[in-house]
Design a protein around this motif. Structure first.
Motif, PDB file in Angstrom:
ATOM      1  N   SER A 102      47.133  39.388  42.109  1.00 32.48           N
ATOM      2  CA  SER A 102      46.557  40.186  41.025  1.00 32.48           C
ATOM      3  C   SER A 102      45.749  39.340  40.045  1.00 32.48           C
ATOM      4  O   SER A 102      44.859  39.840  39.361  1.00 32.48           O
ATOM      5  CB  SER A 102      47.667  40.925  40.274  1.00 32.48           C
ATOM      6  OG  SER A 102      48.619  39.993  39.756  1.00 32.48           O
ATOM      7  N   ASN A 103      46.066  38.040  39.968  1.00 26.86           N
ATOM      8  CA  ASN A 103      45.368  37.156  39.028  1.00 26.86           C
ATOM      9  C   ASN A 103      44.340  36.255  39.704  1.00 26.86           C
ATOM     10  O   ASN A 103      43.669  35.470  39.034  1.00 26.86           O
ATOM     11  CB  ASN A 103      46.381  36.268  38.291  1.00 26.86           C
ATOM     12  CG  ASN A 103      47.362  37.085  37.468  1.00 26.86           C
ATOM     13  OD1 ASN A 103      47.032  38.173  37.010  1.00 26.86           O
ATOM     14  ND2 ASN A 103      48.569  36.567  37.294  1.00 26.86           N
ATOM     15  N   SER A 104      44.238  36.337  41.030  1.00 31.63           N
ATOM     16  CA  SER A 104      43.394  35.407  41.776  1.00 31.63           C
ATOM     17  C   SER A 104      41.927  35.497  41.362  1.00 31.63           C
ATOM     18  O   SER A 104      41.265  34.477  41.160  1.00 31.63           O
ATOM     19  CB  SER A 104      43.525  35.671  43.275  1.00 31.63           C
ATOM     20  OG  SER A 104      42.749  34.763  44.012  1.00 31.63           O
ATOM     21  N   ILE A 105      41.414  36.720  41.218  1.00 35.95           N
ATOM     22  CA  ILE A 105      39.996  36.890  40.871  1.00 35.95           C
ATOM     23  C   ILE A 105      39.715  36.344  39.477  1.00 35.95           C
ATOM     24  O   ILE A 105      38.728  35.633  39.255  1.00 35.95           O
ATOM     25  CB  ILE A 105      39.596  38.378  40.955  1.00 35.95           C
ATOM     26  CG1 ILE A 105      39.700  38.868  42.402  1.00 35.95           C
ATOM     27  CG2 ILE A 105      38.179  38.577  40.427  1.00 35.95           C
ATOM     28  CD1 ILE A 105      39.353  40.329  42.577  1.00 35.95           C
ATOM     29  N   ALA A 106      40.607  36.645  38.526  1.00 32.49           N
ATOM     30  CA  ALA A 106      40.406  36.182  37.153  1.00 32.49           C
ATOM     31  C   ALA A 106      40.422  34.660  37.080  1.00 32.49           C
ATOM     32  O   ALA A 106      39.594  34.045  36.393  1.00 32.49           O
ATOM     33  CB  ALA A 106      41.485  36.770  36.248  1.00 32.49           C
TER      34      ALA A 106
END
Length: 204
Positions: free
Chosen positions: A116-120
């Motif tokens: 869930s945080n990979s793109i950010a």
């Protein structure tokens, strides 16, 4: 003038027997892709091979026989090139005929980072790297509004901090290159093992 013996032709009997008995599906792929055989093939045998070509005898689904010559281009310069060339030709022909599916990368995720945080995190790292490059390359004491953020950052952090940040990024790119290179070598090794024809390089 005495011509040197063809090192591949000298092992033609062994190679032909090995490929015919152990890898008929590969020979069928050779005949279809490189030999341009359009008819259905139920079996294929290698009759001979030298540094320039191989000769295959295909049994068509109709029951008839068809002789096919497959050129080795460029020619093999030695017996040690037989295994990698046949593996390469197998991969190309089977992929071209749709007999194997090439893995495709469809997603990217940083190791150790929740999905869930990979793109950010990826966007943040990219912005940090790009802004560091921008700050490092911006002309010192430039009056251009475009370089104003770079001058503000340098005035607070100092040029040395920017240089260290730039060095960190270059170092990371270097390590990334080493990892990519080692990963590619492992994949190639796995590829060779998967299509396993190491016996081609064994002596009779």
């Amino acid at each position: 003038m005495h011509m040197p013996a063809d090192p591949v032709a000298a092992e033609s009997k062994f190679l032909s027997m090995y490929m015919s008995n152990g890898h008929p599906e590969t020979l069928i792929a050779y005949a279809k892709w490189y030999g341009k055989v359009k008819d259905g093939i139920s079996n294929a045998e290698m009759m001979a091979i030298d540094s320039k070509s191989m000769t295959l005898t295909c049994t068509l689904e109709s029951g008839s026989k068809k002789e096919v010559r497959v050129a080795l281009n460029p020619p093999l310069s030695g017996y040690d090139q037989v295994t990698p060339r046949l593996l390469e030709m197998k991969a190309i022909s089977q992929e071209g005929l749709g007999m194997i599916e090439v893995p495709k990368i469809t997603t990217f995720r940083l190791l150790g980072v929740p999905k869930s945080n990979s793109i950010a995190v990826t966007v943040g790292i990219t912005f940090f790297a790009a802004f560091t490059w921008y700050t490092f390359l911006a002309p010192i004491n430039s009056t251009s509004p475009f370089f104003l953020p770079a001058n503000i950052v340098r005035s607070y952090l100092g040029l040395r901090a920017v240089e260290l940040g730039m060095g960190f990024i270059v170092h990371c790119h270097f390590l990334e290159s080493l990892y990519t290179s080692s990963h590619r070598e492992r994949e190639e090794s796995t590829f060779v093992s998967r299509f396993g024809s190491t016996a081609l390089s064994e002596e009779r």
